[in-house]
Design an enzyme around this catalytic site. Sequence first.
Site, PDB file in Angstrom:
ATOM      1  N   LYS A 248       0.861  -1.193   0.000  1.00 60.90           N
ATOM      2  CA  LYS A 248       0.000   0.000   0.000  1.00 60.90           C
ATOM      3  C   LYS A 248       0.887   1.230   0.000  1.00 60.90           C
ATOM      4  CE  LYS A 248      -4.493   0.725   0.255  1.00 60.90           C
ATOM      5  NZ  LYS A 248      -5.551  -0.234  -0.132  1.00 60.90           N
TER       6      LYS A 248
ATOM      7  N   GLY B 128     -18.113   7.595  -2.982  1.00 60.03           N
ATOM      8  CA  GLY B 128     -16.945   7.538  -3.866  1.00 60.03           C
ATOM      9  C   GLY B 128     -17.152   6.416  -4.870  1.00 60.03           C
ATOM     10  N   ASN B 129     -16.055   5.948  -5.433  1.00 59.20           N
ATOM     11  CA  ASN B 129     -16.140   4.899  -6.448  1.00 59.20           C
ATOM     12  C   ASN B 129     -16.913   3.680  -5.926  1.00 59.20           C
ATOM     13  OD1 ASN B 129     -14.767   2.248  -7.489  1.00 59.20           O
ATOM     14  ND2 ASN B 129     -14.533   3.748  -9.128  1.00 59.20           N
ATOM     15  N   ALA B 130     -16.574   3.212  -4.726  1.00 53.76           N
ATOM     16  CA  ALA B 130     -17.219   2.005  -4.194  1.00 53.76           C
ATOM     17  C   ALA B 130     -18.690   2.266  -3.869  1.00 53.76           C
ATOM     18  CB  ALA B 130     -16.468   1.525  -2.958  1.00 53.76           C
ATOM     19  N   GLY B 131     -18.966   3.324  -3.120  1.00 57.29           N
ATOM     20  CA  GLY B 131     -20.328   3.595  -2.665  1.00 57.29           C
ATOM     21  C   GLY B 131     -21.278   3.924  -3.804  1.00 57.29           C
TER      22      GLY B 131
ATOM     23  N   GLY C 197     -21.025   6.384   2.005  1.00 62.41           N
ATOM     24  CA  GLY C 197     -19.951   6.713   1.055  1.00 62.41           C
ATOM     25  C   GLY C 197     -20.493   6.904  -0.344  1.00 62.41           C
TER      26      GLY C 197
END
Length: 423
Positions: free
Chosen positions: A106, A220-223, A218
């Site tokens: 990471k 963002g991309n995931a949410g 969320g």
Amino acid sequence: MAEELNPFKIAQEQLDQAAQIMKLDRQAHAILREPKRQLTVTLPVKMRDGTTKTFTGFRVQYNDARGPAKGGIRFHPAETIDTVKALAAWMTWKCSLANIPFGGGKGGVICDPKKFNDVEMENLSRAYMRGIASIVGTNQDVPAPDVYTTPQIMAWMMDEYSRIVGHNDFGMITGKPVEIWGSEGRKDSTAMGGMFVMREAAKALKIDLKKAKIAVQGFGNAGMYAYTLSKSMFGSKVVAISDSAGGVYDPDGLDMKKLEEAKAKTGSVQGYQSKNAKKVSNEQLLELPVDILIPAAIENQVKKDNADRVKAKLLLELANGPVTPDATNILFEKGVVDLPDFLVNSGGVIGSYFEWTQNVSGYYWDTPRFDAELDKIITQSFRDTMATQKGYADKKQKISPRMAAYVIAVDRVARAMKARGWY
Ligand code: GLU
């Protein structure tokens, strides 16, 4: 940061618990408690006013026994070496559970990306890549996007790296734009993977997804994709969603167009307007009367003090580390099925794996193949996790889905280290 919530301490505690359950060899345990390598870099970056500002960046390679380190890069004001170490450990377990040929890594830069313009963002991205170039590469460590980093940022980094090594290297980073051999399916693959897990878990728990009420933390991309895909794939009703400013709840379900309008006009989904819509805080969202709760933002959201108030039957950890160890235990005792991050959100890195194999082989797939292969891998991970949990239950040992997933992942890494003669 409170001791209890130091993410690296949490990652180590989780490993310790798994080691005890599986009776892990002590020497393997000692290797796996610490990252293999951690790099801190100082990054001078030219700003728009002509001055140079200095930023600190990190790259951690946690373990590479099963393949090159793999994991995203976060641009975040609250980044610390300990968040990066924890996330690198979780990437190791994620890639191992999915059984893809990567270790875990990471990266992060302490910065507030909202304050940058495009030129500053490009300068920072290139400076970071120059800082870590000597330890990354297609066969060594393959970064990707994470919190506040984008395909465009991956493109700048790939370009910078290619200049340094003197030739194009598309496989050294994933989550790239499709123009430079990213994959069409990668952008929503984290959420798509989560949806396949949701489908399998709903079957096991007899939740009818057509009638299910879902809350997503969320945007963002995931949410955002979790929201659109749960509607388009299963016809489920998403009744609440939030962003960093707060959220909105409408028991009748939310409308994407109105959400986008609210975001554009007011800067937050909180500006959403409908007859029954109510503003909720990010904390309140977690306690709403829903069937499925999807935390898809950041770590340490469901904690000791609010876990007991979670009403969902199924909790899908689409973010990294959204549920603390104390909360995991409370949810487990309460009978909430809490599926761990490194299973639920592994669609992102599985998608990265597809992108990387295509870059390395030079042969490109279409999106239906991408999605079908993702389904196959993540569904298998879910089944392996459930089977391991059941295996322990048959031996009269009750373990959480998180611990079952840990046992599988740690065992694979330990076996690889053993085969290589590391212990
Ligand atoms: N940042 C994503 C994760 O945490 C993806 C990592 C990757 O694709 O390497 O899983």
